[in-house]
Design a protein around this motif. Structure first.
Motif, PDB file in Angstrom:
ATOM      1  N   ARG A 114       0.795  -1.050  -0.202  1.00  0.00           N
ATOM      2  CA  ARG A 114       0.070   0.000   0.024  1.00  0.00           C
ATOM      3  C   ARG A 114       1.045   1.203  -0.051  1.00  0.00           C
ATOM      4  NH1 ARG A 114      -2.537  -1.005   4.173  1.00  0.00           N
ATOM      5  NH2 ARG A 114      -4.423  -2.258   3.191  1.00  0.00           N
ATOM      6  N   GLU A 115       2.081   1.292   0.743  1.00  0.00           N
ATOM      7  CA  GLU A 115       2.805   2.327   0.731  1.00  0.00           C
ATOM      8  C   GLU A 115       3.565   2.356  -0.605  1.00  0.00           C
ATOM      9  OE1 GLU A 115       3.582   4.660   3.056  1.00  0.00           O
ATOM     10  OE2 GLU A 115       2.162   4.110   4.405  1.00  0.00           O
ATOM     11  N   PHE A 116       3.967   1.312  -1.102  1.00  0.00           N
ATOM     12  CA  PHE A 116       4.878   1.525  -2.310  1.00  0.00           C
ATOM     13  C   PHE A 116       3.813   1.776  -3.502  1.00  0.00           C
ATOM     14  CE2 PHE A 116       6.338  -0.351  -6.299  1.00  0.00           C
ATOM     15  CZ  PHE A 116       7.488   0.174  -6.460  1.00  0.00           C
ATOM     16  N   SER A 117       2.605   1.637  -3.223  1.00  0.00           N
ATOM     17  CA  SER A 117       1.563   2.120  -4.431  1.00  0.00           C
ATOM     18  C   SER A 117       1.601   3.526  -4.437  1.00  0.00           C
ATOM     19  CB  SER A 117       0.219   1.679  -4.444  1.00  0.00           C
ATOM     20  OG  SER A 117       0.353   0.122  -4.564  1.00  0.00           O
ATOM     21  N   LEU A 118       1.508   4.262  -2.918  1.00  0.00           N
ATOM     22  CA  LEU A 118       1.426   5.522  -2.778  1.00  0.00           C
ATOM     23  C   LEU A 118       2.594   6.236  -3.490  1.00  0.00           C
ATOM     24  CD1 LEU A 118       0.022   8.471  -1.180  1.00  0.00           C
ATOM     25  CD2 LEU A 118       1.942   7.681   0.633  1.00  0.00           C
ATOM     26  N   TRP A 119       3.671   5.741  -3.634  1.00  0.00           N
ATOM     27  CA  TRP A 119       5.018   6.311  -4.493  1.00  0.00           C
ATOM     28  C   TRP A 119       4.787   6.263  -5.669  1.00  0.00           C
ATOM     29  CZ3 TRP A 119       8.950   3.889  -6.948  1.00  0.00           C
ATOM     30  CH2 TRP A 119       9.930   4.673  -7.159  1.00  0.00           C
ATOM     31  N   ALA A 120       4.565   4.670  -6.065  1.00  0.00           N
ATOM     32  CA  ALA A 120       4.810   4.292  -7.608  1.00  0.00           C
ATOM     33  C   ALA A 120       3.803   4.931  -8.319  1.00  0.00           C
ATOM     34  CB  ALA A 120       4.803   2.798  -7.607  1.00  0.00           C
ATOM     35  N   GLU A 121       2.549   5.091  -8.042  1.00  0.00           N
ATOM     36  CA  GLU A 121       1.279   5.737  -8.724  1.00  0.00           C
ATOM     37  C   GLU A 121       1.611   7.282  -8.897  1.00  0.00           C
ATOM     38  OE1 GLU A 121      -2.119   4.035  -7.350  1.00  0.00           O
ATOM     39  OE2 GLU A 121      -1.614   2.098  -7.733  1.00  0.00           O
ATOM     40  N   SER A 122       2.244   7.743  -8.163  1.00  0.00           N
ATOM     41  CA  SER A 122       2.579   9.355  -8.093  1.00  0.00           C
ATOM     42  C   SER A 122       3.405   9.747  -9.442  1.00  0.00           C
ATOM     43  CB  SER A 122       2.691   9.673  -6.935  1.00  0.00           C
ATOM     44  OG  SER A 122       3.210  11.240  -6.628  1.00  0.00           O
ATOM     45  N   LEU A 123       2.857  11.079  -9.739  1.00  0.00           N
ATOM     46  CA  LEU A 123       4.081  11.475 -10.776  1.00  0.00           C
ATOM     47  C   LEU A 123       5.453  11.912 -10.044  1.00  0.00           C
ATOM     48  CD1 LEU A 123       1.592  13.697 -13.074  1.00  0.00           C
ATOM     49  CD2 LEU A 123       2.344  11.386 -13.529  1.00  0.00           C
ATOM     50  N   MET A 124       5.576  11.826  -8.814  1.00  0.00           N
ATOM     51  CA  MET A 124       6.631  12.299  -8.170  1.00  0.00           C
ATOM     52  C   MET A 124       7.558  11.326  -8.180  1.00  0.00           C
ATOM     53  SD  MET A 124       6.236  15.290  -7.286  1.00  0.00           S
ATOM     54  CE  MET A 124       4.842  16.664  -7.223  1.00  0.00           C
ATOM     55  N   ALA A 125       7.354  10.105  -8.676  1.00  0.00           N
ATOM     56  CA  ALA A 125       8.240   8.899  -8.817  1.00  0.00           C
ATOM     57  C   ALA A 125       9.472   9.257 -10.034  1.00  0.00           C
ATOM     58  CB  ALA A 125       7.662   7.589  -9.098  1.00  0.00           C
ATOM     59  N   ASP A 126       8.862  10.317 -10.825  1.00  0.00           N
ATOM     60  CA  ASP A 126       9.343  10.607 -11.977  1.00  0.00           C
ATOM     61  C   ASP A 126      10.462  12.191 -11.639  1.00  0.00           C
ATOM     62  OD1 ASP A 126      10.827  11.194 -14.505  1.00  0.00           O
ATOM     63  OD2 ASP A 126       8.800  11.449 -15.508  1.00  0.00           O
ATOM     64  N   SER A 127      11.727  11.998 -12.050  1.00  0.00           N
ATOM     65  CA  SER A 127      12.235  13.454 -11.803  1.00  0.00           C
ATOM     66  C   SER A 127      11.852  14.373 -12.720  1.00  0.00           C
ATOM     67  CB  SER A 127      13.803  13.165 -12.197  1.00  0.00           C
ATOM     68  OG  SER A 127      13.892  12.478 -13.345  1.00  0.00           O
ATOM     69  N   LEU A 128      11.236  13.952 -13.644  1.00  0.00           N
ATOM     70  CA  LEU A 128      10.561  14.935 -14.573  1.00  0.00           C
ATOM     71  C   LEU A 128       9.053  15.308 -14.072  1.00  0.00           C
ATOM     72  CD1 LEU A 128      12.034  13.810 -17.974  1.00  0.00           C
ATOM     73  CD2 LEU A 128      13.159  15.486 -16.525  1.00  0.00           C
ATOM     74  N   GLN A 129       8.581  14.483 -13.191  1.00  0.00           N
ATOM     75  CA  GLN A 129       7.130  14.679 -12.704  1.00  0.00           C
ATOM     76  C   GLN A 129       6.211  14.634 -13.853  1.00  0.00           C
ATOM     77  OE1 GLN A 129       6.691  18.290 -10.357  1.00  0.00           O
ATOM     78  NE2 GLN A 129       8.672  17.990  -9.442  1.00  0.00           N
ATOM     79  N   MET A 130       6.308  13.718 -14.990  1.00  0.00           N
ATOM     80  CA  MET A 130       5.763  13.308 -16.077  1.00  0.00           C
ATOM     81  C   MET A 130       4.937  12.109 -16.015  1.00  0.00           C
ATOM     82  SD  MET A 130       7.887  15.018 -19.158  1.00  0.00           S
ATOM     83  CE  MET A 130       6.655  14.534 -20.130  1.00  0.00           C
ATOM     84  N   HIS A 131       5.535  10.825 -15.266  1.00  0.00           N
ATOM     85  CA  HIS A 131       5.109   9.607 -15.628  1.00  0.00           C
ATOM     86  C   HIS A 131       5.085   8.782 -14.063  1.00  0.00           C
ATOM     87  CE1 HIS A 131       7.094  10.654 -19.562  1.00  0.00           C
ATOM     88  NE2 HIS A 131       6.102  10.092 -20.016  1.00  0.00           N
ATOM     89  N   ASN A 132       4.370   8.060 -13.769  1.00  0.00           N
ATOM     90  CA  ASN A 132       4.438   7.110 -12.739  1.00  0.00           C
ATOM     91  C   ASN A 132       5.558   5.947 -12.653  1.00  0.00           C
ATOM     92  OD1 ASN A 132       3.211   5.117 -14.098  1.00  0.00           O
ATOM     93  ND2 ASN A 132       1.151   5.791 -13.482  1.00  0.00           N
ATOM     94  N   PHE A 133       5.934   5.273 -11.944  1.00  0.00           N
ATOM     95  CA  PHE A 133       6.679   4.268 -11.947  1.00  0.00           C
ATOM     96  C   PHE A 133       6.547   3.220 -12.916  1.00  0.00           C
ATOM     97  CE2 PHE A 133       8.228  -0.132 -10.312  1.00  0.00           C
ATOM     98  CZ  PHE A 133       9.748   0.381 -10.143  1.00  0.00           C
ATOM     99  N   TYR A 134       5.043   2.922 -13.155  1.00  0.00           N
ATOM    100  CA  TYR A 134       4.909   1.734 -14.018  1.00  0.00           C
ATOM    101  C   TYR A 134       5.128   2.392 -15.564  1.00  0.00           C
ATOM    102  CZ  TYR A 134       2.645   0.210  -9.758  1.00  0.00           C
ATOM    103  OH  TYR A 134       2.710  -0.267  -8.619  1.00  0.00           O
ATOM    104  N   GLU A 135       4.648   3.420 -15.568  1.00  0.00           N
ATOM    105  CA  GLU A 135       5.090   4.130 -17.167  1.00  0.00           C
ATOM    106  C   GLU A 135       6.558   4.354 -17.283  1.00  0.00           C
ATOM    107  OE1 GLU A 135       0.904   6.840 -17.314  1.00  0.00           O
ATOM    108  OE2 GLU A 135       2.870   7.889 -16.681  1.00  0.00           O
ATOM    109  N   LEU A 136       7.454   4.714 -16.343  1.00  0.00           N
ATOM    110  CA  LEU A 136       8.882   4.752 -16.527  1.00  0.00           C
ATOM    111  C   LEU A 136       9.505   3.140 -16.992  1.00  0.00           C
ATOM    112  CD1 LEU A 136       9.817   6.800 -13.198  1.00  0.00           C
ATOM    113  CD2 LEU A 136       9.876   7.566 -15.812  1.00  0.00           C
TER     114      LEU A 136
END
Length: 525
Positions: A121-143
């Motif tokens: 649950r905690e990992f999804s909070l980070w992975a599904e956010s655009l903040m996972a990307d340094s460019l703030q454009m994609h989530n972790f799964y899109e990366l």
């Protein structure tokens, strides 16, 4: 000495002895009878020259990358091949399934399940956010999709893991994707001077100690001064991996990746040219354009060049005589001009078999069966299933590579941050590497394998579970990509709701009959 003595007495015999000695020198042995032969006429015209990974790979990388990406952007078959691998190996993205070693950690199954659920649950909070990307454009799964596709097209990709705080986000970990072109030797270094080879800095034992990253893409036309930043592979104090390098090695001492399309670049380009030529020929032959030839005027003066050509018919505004052919168009020619056509007499009946044969060869090189490469399943069920199974071996191998080299290191970095900021509780995680490994164990699930006959696949899965060869959890992942335990909890709620609403009539009748039998045994009404 003996040959010279014989030459004095019998020159003819000495010549025969010399010829026999030369013949012994050229006799083939071992591989020289076939692949290494330098005497066979079929092999004499083979020009070859070997080299180290520097000559064979590093010095050709720029050309290979640019041609590979050009094929991906402009050749349908190359685009389809790379996207087919991406879609089947990664799909929407590999999803975390925490699988800690609870026995080693001294936890019960219920405690381990609760810990895993919290972490996911905690990992999804980070992975599904655009903040996972340094460019703030994609989530972790899109990366994952971008990184994997770039890895296939360019042969490699680098991943940095910087920390950048944000006021509305709990986690500071970011994923920064760096294209392989930017890792290069700084200006002023040539060859392997200063132990820097193609942007990779080597240690005393040949190990990779650092990478040199340019601040801008080397092929960029933008203005600016190129500067290189040295990034150590591992941190000196923390020992963490500062830079992930995704590549597949073909040879020892190889330190840069090769694009997947490299062995078939020439075949793909020639096939693309051939297809385009056939398409153009078919298009021209299908057009019906009428040319009207005019005669000179009475005064002997001709019309102006290109007078009969409308501006809308011109393909090239610079060249007024360049005309676009169109169905049913009428074009007036100048006096003395004639329209001639060229009929190359192509044998179009051989186009499809020839293209199919070439694509089969390219599919073998890319480990993609022809049926999967072109999405054309017209053979029998057994043949189509065999093609899917063969392709699935490659898809699983690349998925495992992506999980171990990309997803797992990033997850471990995130888990470390989550423990440090108090979002996750894991005693001993920072002190003992065995405890750290036990807490970090995880599976990464992706899209399931395609099914030609779902009924047969389900029946086979049931038999494997009943025989003990597999588990319900494993079969659920492979058949649908779902989670058995979540499905089980959902099904329990659904069945209870149906029974409470009186919709499950067979179940109610069975329970009623069982109740009557119990009452009769107890002597009750």
């Amino acid at each position: 000495m003996i040959d010279r003595a014989i030459a004095v007495v019998s020159p003819a015999r000495a010549v025969r002895r010399q010829a026999a000695r030369k013949q012994l020198d050229i006799l083939n042995t071992g591989y020289s009878n076939s692949g290494a032969s330098k005497q066979k006429k079929s092999m004499r015209g083979w020009l070859f020259r070997g080299g180290s990974t520097k000559e064979d790979i590093d010095e050709n990388l720029d050309t290979l990358r640019q041609r590979s990406r050009d094929l991906y952007m402009n050749t349908p078959l190359a685009t389809g091949a790379l996207k087919t691998i991406r879609t089947n190996a990664i799909g929407y993205g590999l999803v975390l399934n925490s699988q800690i070693d609870y026995e080693f950690l001294g936890l019960s199954e219920d405690e381990a399940d609760a810990w895993e659920t919290q972490v996911e649950r905690e990992f999804s909070l980070w992975a599904e956010s655009l903040m996972a990307d340094s460019l703030q454009m994609h989530n972790f799964y899109e990366l994952q999709q971008i990184a994997f596709l770039s890895f296939l097209a360019s042969g490699e990709i680098f991943v940095a893991l910087p920390y950048r705080s944000h006021i509305e986000h709990k986690y500071a970990l970011r994923v920064q994707l760096i294209e392989g072109d930017r890792v290069s030797s700084p200006s002023g270094t040539s060859g392997t001077s200063d132990n820097i080879m193609s942007g990779v800095e080597l240690g005393n034992y040949g190990e990779v100690v650092a990478y040199h990253i340019c601040n801008m893409h080397p092929l960029s036309t933008g203005s600016g001064k190129k500067e290189w930043i040295r990034v150590e592979k591992f941190g000196k104090e923390s020992g963490r991996q500062n830079l992930l390098h995704l590549m597949e090695s073909e040879r020892p001492d190889q330190r840069r990746g090769v694009p997947l399309l490299s062995p078939v670049i020439e075949s793909l380009k020639q096939l693309d040219r051939y297809s385009e030529a056939e398409l153009t020929a078919a298009l021209v032959s299908s057009l019906m354009t009428i040319f009207i030839e005019t005669t000179e005027d009475d005064d002997g003066s001709g019309s102006i060049i290109g007078e009969g050509i409308a501006e809308t018919d011109q393909v090239d505004q610079v060249d007024e005589t360049t005309v676009e052919l169109a169905p049913g168009s009428v074009i007036a020619l100048n006096p003395g001009e004639k329209a001639n056509t060229s009929n190359p007499a192509r044998n179009n009946t051989s186009f499809d078999p020839f293209v199919t044969a070439i694509m089969r060869q390219m599919g073998a090189a890319l480990e993609i069966p022809y049926e999967v490469l072109v999405k054309h399943f017209t053979s029998s069920y057994s043949a189509s299933r065999a093609a899917l199974l063969e392709a699935w071996k490659m898809f699983k191998m690349r998925r495992t590579f992506m999980a171990k080299r990309f997803c797992q290191p990033i997850y471990e970095e995130w888990l470390t941050e989550a423990i440090l900021i108090g979002r996750v509780h894991a005693p001993g995680f920072l002190e003992d590497p065995l405890i750290r490994r036990a807490y970090s164990q995880a599976e990464w699930n992706g899209p399931s394998q395609g099914q030609l006959d779902p009924l047969k696949e389900v029946n086979a899965a049931i038999k494997r579970v009943e025989a003990g060869y597999s588990t319900r959890a494993k079969e659920t992942v492979e058949l649908t990509g779902g989670d058995f335990w979540r499905n089980h909890a959902q099904r329990v709620r659904e069945e209870e709701a149906r029974r409470a609403a009186g919709l499950d009539l067979p179940y109610l009748e069975i329970m009623k009959s069982m109740g009557e039998e119990v009452n009769q045994e107890n002597g009750e009404d």
